[in-house]
Design a protein around this motif. Structure first.
Motif, PDB file in Angstrom:
ATOM      1  N   TYR A  72       9.968   0.105  -2.068  1.00 41.40           N
ATOM      2  CA  TYR A  72       9.296  -0.206  -3.246  1.00 41.40           C
ATOM      3  C   TYR A  72       7.957  -0.749  -3.034  1.00 41.40           C
ATOM      4  CZ  TYR A  72       8.353  -2.879  -7.528  1.00 41.40           C
ATOM      5  OH  TYR A  72       7.804  -3.483  -8.830  1.00 41.40           O
ATOM      6  N   TYR A  73       7.027   0.212  -3.954  1.00 46.17           N
ATOM      7  CA  TYR A  73       5.667   0.251  -3.541  1.00 46.17           C
ATOM      8  C   TYR A  73       5.126  -0.829  -4.790  1.00 46.17           C
ATOM      9  CZ  TYR A  73       6.017   3.827  -0.359  1.00 46.17           C
ATOM     10  OH  TYR A  73       6.280   4.717   0.765  1.00 46.17           O
ATOM     11  N   ALA A  74       4.605  -2.010  -4.312  1.00 41.88           N
ATOM     12  CA  ALA A  74       4.144  -2.977  -5.307  1.00 41.88           C
ATOM     13  C   ALA A  74       2.768  -3.114  -5.225  1.00 41.88           C
ATOM     14  CB  ALA A  74       4.681  -4.484  -4.605  1.00 41.88           C
ATOM     15  N   CYS A  75       2.121  -1.829  -5.785  1.00 37.83           N
ATOM     16  CA  CYS A  75       0.755  -1.373  -5.659  1.00 37.83           C
ATOM     17  C   CYS A  75       0.298  -0.542  -7.173  1.00 37.83           C
ATOM     18  CB  CYS A  75       0.238  -1.011  -4.450  1.00 37.83           C
ATOM     19  SG  CYS A  75       1.317   0.408  -3.833  1.00 37.83           S
ATOM     20  N   GLN A  76      -0.906  -0.628  -7.254  1.00 38.05           N
ATOM     21  CA  GLN A  76      -1.180   0.267  -8.473  1.00 38.05           C
ATOM     22  C   GLN A  76      -0.902   1.620  -7.955  1.00 38.05           C
ATOM     23  OE1 GLN A  76      -2.731  -0.685 -11.247  1.00 38.05           O
ATOM     24  NE2 GLN A  76      -2.454  -3.019 -10.466  1.00 38.05           N
ATOM     25  N   PRO A  77      -0.746   2.522  -9.247  1.00 40.20           N
ATOM     26  CA  PRO A  77      -0.562   4.085  -8.655  1.00 40.20           C
ATOM     27  C   PRO A  77      -1.614   4.647  -7.955  1.00 40.20           C
ATOM     28  CG  PRO A  77      -0.202   3.557 -11.178  1.00 40.20           C
ATOM     29  CD  PRO A  77      -0.701   2.053 -10.593  1.00 40.20           C
ATOM     30  N   ARG A  78      -1.270   5.645  -7.320  1.00 42.33           N
ATOM     31  CA  ARG A  78      -2.226   6.058  -6.015  1.00 42.33           C
ATOM     32  C   ARG A  78      -3.175   7.083  -6.929  1.00 42.33           C
ATOM     33  NH1 ARG A  78      -2.240  10.643  -2.787  1.00 42.33           N
ATOM     34  NH2 ARG A  78      -0.138  11.028  -3.540  1.00 42.33           N
ATOM     35  N   GLN A  79      -4.249   7.027  -6.628  1.00 47.50           N
ATOM     36  CA  GLN A  79      -5.355   7.782  -7.156  1.00 47.50           C
ATOM     37  C   GLN A  79      -5.984   8.544  -6.160  1.00 47.50           C
ATOM     38  OE1 GLN A  79      -8.228   5.095  -9.244  1.00 47.50           O
ATOM     39  NE2 GLN A  79      -6.662   4.388 -10.914  1.00 47.50           N
ATOM     40  N   HIS A  80      -6.478   9.794  -6.438  1.00 46.90           N
ATOM     41  CA  HIS A  80      -7.163  10.775  -5.567  1.00 46.90           C
ATOM     42  C   HIS A  80      -8.659  10.104  -5.128  1.00 46.90           C
ATOM     43  CE1 HIS A  80      -3.882  13.488  -5.277  1.00 46.90           C
ATOM     44  NE2 HIS A  80      -3.687  13.437  -6.622  1.00 46.90           N
ATOM     45  N   TYR A  90       0.994  -1.166   0.014  1.00 46.70           N
ATOM     46  CA  TYR A  90       0.094  -0.014   0.004  1.00 46.70           C
ATOM     47  C   TYR A  90       0.948   1.305   0.069  1.00 46.70           C
ATOM     48  CZ  TYR A  90      -3.573  -3.427   1.547  1.00 46.70           C
ATOM     49  OH  TYR A  90      -4.400  -4.372   1.558  1.00 46.70           O
ATOM     50  N   HIS A  91       0.442   2.408  -0.413  1.00 45.70           N
ATOM     51  CA  HIS A  91       0.994   3.471  -0.711  1.00 45.70           C
ATOM     52  C   HIS A  91       1.333   4.245   0.653  1.00 45.70           C
ATOM     53  CE1 HIS A  91       1.267   3.805  -5.011  1.00 45.70           C
ATOM     54  NE2 HIS A  91      -0.026   3.447  -4.974  1.00 45.70           N
TER      55      HIS A  91
END
Length: 222
Positions: free
Chosen positions: A34-42, A24-25
């Motif tokens: 290392y962020y193994a997750c989807q790009p953060r969205q607002h 998680y971000h």
């Protein structure tokens, strides 16, 4: 001609090094993760508002502190800079202390659950397992009596945690954990009191608390 050891050494020098893998971000991102997750969205804030509404907090200030506990799990703070959160109630059992703690932690996946009586060396080794390295919260449920534990203070304040990993020996991890504790009649040592945020839980909640949690954890809003 370089040997295999030289090639391995060269490869390691050119590899990018990360302190941790995160599912998680953090906001802001922590250097070295290392962020193994989807790009953060607002998001819209809908889920956060629902979370604030359903927690069984004693006062509006406690309700805000419940939100602060959730946001701390995502805070881009260095290791050892997060406070612990203590959920307590003057109304005894059945008020939702443990449920509120677990709900908060579950926003960012699974947690590491320990008991106050667990041996410190076993807890430290559990923190080094592959399953635990990606978890963000450390849950200590139903503490009785005075809570005064040097090891617990370490979990809160240490920048790096150490232990032993199976088949590897000595191991360490950056301390991005947030400790969460429940107790009916908490008594904190002086040192712990300065590192713990106390949240008061209200009387027994009306309605199906588990059903409300299921709605919150549904994939609907952000």
């Amino acid at each position: 001609m370089p040997g295999i050891n030289d090639l391995q050494s060269l490869a390691l020098q050119r590899c990018e090094h990360f302190d941790s893998i995160e599912l998680y971000h953090h906001v802001p991102p922590i250097p070295g993760c290392y962020y193994a997750c989807q790009p953060r969205q607002h998001g819209t804030g809908e889920k956060l508002g629902l979370f604030r509404a359903i927690v069984n907090a004693a006062t509006e200030q406690d309700r805000d502190l419940c939100v602060a506990a959730a946001l701390t799990l995502a805070a881009g703070l260095k290791g050892g800079q997060r406070p612990a959160f203590l959920y307590s109630s003057r109304h005894g059992k059945g008020t939702g202390k443990s449920s509120t703690m677990r709900l908060t932690a579950s926003i960012f996946g699974q947690s590491i659950a320990i008991q106050p009586t667990d041996r410190s060396d076993r807890t430290e080794d559990r923190l080094m397992t592959a399953e635990s390295l990606v978890k963000r919260s450390l849950l200590i449920d139903n503490v009785r009596g005075k809570l005064s534990n040097t090891i617990l203070e370490c979990y809160i304040t240490a920048e790096v945690l150490s232990g032993r990993a199976m088949y590897k020996g000595d191991a360490s991890r950056k301390n991005y954990l947030t400790a969460m504790i429940t107790s009916n009649a908490p008594a904190l040592s002086t040192d712990l009191a300065s590192r713990v945020v106390s949240i008061e839980i209200g009387p027994q909640p009306v309605g199906d608390f588990d059903a409300m949690i299921a709605v919150l954890l549904d994939d609907g809003g952000e």
